[in-house]
Design an enzyme around this catalytic site. Sequence first.
Site, PDB file in Angstrom:
ATOM      1  N   GLY A   1     -98.404 -24.730  56.912  1.00  0.00           N
ATOM      2  CA  GLY A   1     -99.309 -25.611  55.879  1.00  0.00           C
ATOM      3  C   GLY A   1    -100.108 -24.441  54.946  1.00  0.00           C
ATOM      4  O   GLY A   1    -100.374 -24.958  53.686  1.00  0.00           O
ATOM      5  N   ASP A   2    -100.213 -23.329  55.206  1.00  0.00           N
ATOM      6  CA  ASP A   2    -100.974 -22.351  54.492  1.00  0.00           C
ATOM      7  C   ASP A   2    -100.216 -22.143  53.214  1.00  0.00           C
ATOM      8  O   ASP A   2    -100.705 -22.159  52.182  1.00  0.00           O
ATOM      9  CB  ASP A   2    -101.109 -21.124  55.175  1.00  0.00           C
ATOM     10  CG  ASP A   2    -101.580 -19.886  54.216  1.00  0.00           C
ATOM     11  OD1 ASP A   2    -102.820 -20.215  53.618  1.00  0.00           O
ATOM     12  OD2 ASP A   2    -101.184 -18.938  54.061  1.00  0.00           O
ATOM     13  N   ALA A   3     -98.962 -21.804  53.559  1.00  0.00           N
ATOM     14  CA  ALA A   3     -97.784 -21.573  52.322  1.00  0.00           C
ATOM     15  C   ALA A   3     -97.818 -23.051  51.413  1.00  0.00           C
ATOM     16  O   ALA A   3     -97.656 -22.774  50.138  1.00  0.00           O
ATOM     17  CB  ALA A   3     -96.683 -21.295  52.818  1.00  0.00           C
TER      18      ALA A   3
END
Length: 156
Positions: free
Chosen positions: A44-46
């Site tokens: 999700g960060d990416a």
Amino acid sequence: METGMTGGQQDFFPEGSWGRMAWALQLKDVDIQSYSPLVLAYIGDAVYEVLIRTRVVNRGNQQVNKMHKRSAGLVKAESQATMARLLLEELTQEELAVYRRGRNAKSATMAKHAKMIDYRMATGLEALVGYLYLAGRNGRLLQLIHNGLVKMGELS
């Protein structure tokens, strides 16, 4: 031939692109519920960063360090925590459960310049982004990011 970021209506992750990606990367079917919240936050960060960078790049050519500063300002834990707070009332029960699992996950690390509460809320948001992305629910993912950016005053 697929088009780039023109016309304003182009989805970054068009519905149906998951099948093409799964084929190209030879992805196997995995029960999304089997992923830990920190694994969801990892992807999700990416995904969140790519979406924010896409928005910044789309504003036009400028010095890369200015683009980096703009992007970094929106992906830091404090900004993600703000977005999470603004979106909580819009989440379904399922989405709220994923967010809470991510927020409550015990991470071995923490961002240097973040408050613990902001870091945890950001992790919850990233877990939700990862969950929606891996579930192929790109329309919902983009709707939430759009609504969050509007509420933060980043979009009109």
